[in-house]
Design an enzyme around this catalytic site. Structure first.
Site, PDB file in Angstrom:
ATOM      1  N   ASP A  67      39.194  29.225 -32.912  1.00  0.00           N
ATOM      2  CA  ASP A  67      38.460  27.967 -32.769  1.00  0.00           C
ATOM      3  C   ASP A  67      36.965  28.172 -32.606  1.00  0.00           C
ATOM      4  O   ASP A  67      36.494  29.296 -32.401  1.00  0.00           O
ATOM      5  CB  ASP A  67      39.033  27.169 -31.583  1.00  0.00           C
ATOM      6  CG  ASP A  67      39.284  28.035 -30.343  1.00  0.00           C
ATOM      7  OD1 ASP A  67      38.734  29.146 -30.265  1.00  0.00           O
ATOM      8  OD2 ASP A  67      40.031  27.601 -29.461  1.00  0.00           O
ATOM      9  N   ASN A 136      46.206  23.404 -19.016  1.00  0.00           N
ATOM     10  CA  ASN A 136      47.100  22.300 -19.378  1.00  0.00           C
ATOM     11  C   ASN A 136      48.082  22.701 -20.484  1.00  0.00           C
ATOM     12  O   ASN A 136      48.701  21.862 -21.106  1.00  0.00           O
ATOM     13  CB  ASN A 136      46.289  21.069 -19.802  1.00  0.00           C
ATOM     14  CG  ASN A 136      45.400  21.349 -21.021  1.00  0.00           C
ATOM     15  OD1 ASN A 136      45.445  22.439 -21.589  1.00  0.00           O
ATOM     16  ND2 ASN A 136      44.607  20.378 -21.429  1.00  0.00           N
ATOM     17  N   HIS A 138      47.305  24.246 -23.297  1.00  0.00           N
ATOM     18  CA  HIS A 138      46.794  24.236 -24.672  1.00  0.00           C
ATOM     19  C   HIS A 138      46.700  25.649 -25.247  1.00  0.00           C
ATOM     20  O   HIS A 138      46.582  26.631 -24.510  1.00  0.00           O
ATOM     21  CB  HIS A 138      45.486  23.449 -24.805  1.00  0.00           C
ATOM     22  CG  HIS A 138      44.246  24.113 -24.311  1.00  0.00           C
ATOM     23  ND1 HIS A 138      43.361  23.484 -23.473  1.00  0.00           N
ATOM     24  CD2 HIS A 138      43.710  25.337 -24.551  1.00  0.00           C
ATOM     25  CE1 HIS A 138      42.340  24.282 -23.230  1.00  0.00           C
ATOM     26  NE2 HIS A 138      42.533  25.418 -23.870  1.00  0.00           N
ATOM     27  N   GLU A 143      45.059  20.320 -27.830  1.00  0.00           N
ATOM     28  CA  GLU A 143      45.197  19.655 -26.535  1.00  0.00           C
ATOM     29  C   GLU A 143      46.493  18.848 -26.470  1.00  0.00           C
ATOM     30  O   GLU A 143      47.065  18.492 -27.504  1.00  0.00           O
ATOM     31  CB  GLU A 143      44.004  18.710 -26.321  1.00  0.00           C
ATOM     32  CG  GLU A 143      42.654  19.417 -26.257  1.00  0.00           C
ATOM     33  CD  GLU A 143      42.411  20.114 -24.913  1.00  0.00           C
ATOM     34  OE1 GLU A 143      43.372  20.503 -24.242  1.00  0.00           O
ATOM     35  OE2 GLU A 143      41.233  20.275 -24.552  1.00  0.00           O
TER      36      GLU A 143
END
Ligand code: GLP
Length: 242
Positions: A67, A136, A138, A143
């Site tokens: 990313d 979380n 990811h 997400e």
């Protein structure tokens, strides 16, 4: 899934570096999917060290990163391109033309993602994809949401991700709100996936990703469906799985 449980961060880094170096020795022209964040720093240091000692040759290796922030380019010091240059690319004998990330400087998301998708397609499947985990759950910048994003796409970062990544930015500088990321399909194409996790902060994510329900609300949980995943995890990160 194979799990290697290590005492601490250093042992996790060494074990993960061992797996990556084995991949390079086995296939010197392999396609390596790479990750950023603080978790891989120790393993990159270890790889650099082995390279300096003459034990690891990157001359034919091709890298593709997961990313990049939209709006940041290779010259911005908070970009993932800079992170990779500082922590690995400039310290080993990787050829610059063999190191790839999404181009954060292209502001048109469709163009940027289309280009990176085409590149990934032309390189073929990653032989090994390294992944860290967001708190979380990811992976890359995929997400939590209602569905699993498939190919390279532009995401609006969760508020918790922006906060977690603020530490990498100078005071007063805004963390970009958007990023380009490999999608779940781009990640799962990899022949082998190596996940690293360290510290108490990641204990919930490790439990939910590997032992919870497979749901897009925990994006990494889809790794349960891949047939060659290795988790290298320290005691603290594994502490809620017992
Ligand atoms: C970012 C990256 C992820 C990384 C995650 C965890 O969100 N896009 O690829 O896994 O941070 O980072 P850290 O290792 O610093 O906890």
């Amino acid at each position: 899934m194979r799990i290697y449980l290590t005492k601490d961060y250093d042992a996790m880094s060494r074990k993960a570096a061992n797996i990556i170096s084995a991949q390079i020795i086995l296939k010197p022209d392999c396609v390596l999917g790479l990750a950023t964040g603080s978790t891989p720093l120790g393993l990159y240091r270890q790889l650099v060290d082995w390279h300096r000692k003459g034990d690891l040759d990157f001359s034919e290796v091709i890298t593709v990163n997961l990313d990049e922030y939209r709006g940041l380019g290779a010259d911005d010091k908070e970009s993932y391109a800079s992170y990779m240059r500082e922590n690995l690319f400039s310290l080993v004998n990787l050829k610059p033309e063999n190191c790839h990330l999404p181009d954060g400087k292209i502001s048109d998301s469709e163009e940027a993602c289309g280009k990176y998708n085409a590149l990934l397609g032309s390189l073929g499947r990653q032989d090994l994809q390294l992944l860290g985990l967001g708190k979380n759950g990811h992976i890359g910048f995929n997400e939590p949401g209602e569905f699993f994003g498939k190919d390279v796409h532009c995401v609006e970062l969760a508020r918790s991700t922006v906060e977690a990544n603020r530490r990498f930015f100078e005071a007063g500088k805004n963390v970009p709100a958007y990023a380009y990321t490999m999608g779940i399909r781009s990640i799962l194409r990899a022949r082998k996936i190596l996940v690293i996790a360290s510290g108490k902060d990641k204990a919930d994510a490790v439990r939910e990703v590997f032992f919870g329900e497979v749901t897009p609300y925990v994006p990494g949980s889809i790794l349960q469906l891949h047939n060659d995943v290795i988790l290298v995890c320290d005691e603290e990160a594994f502490s809620k799985c017992r």
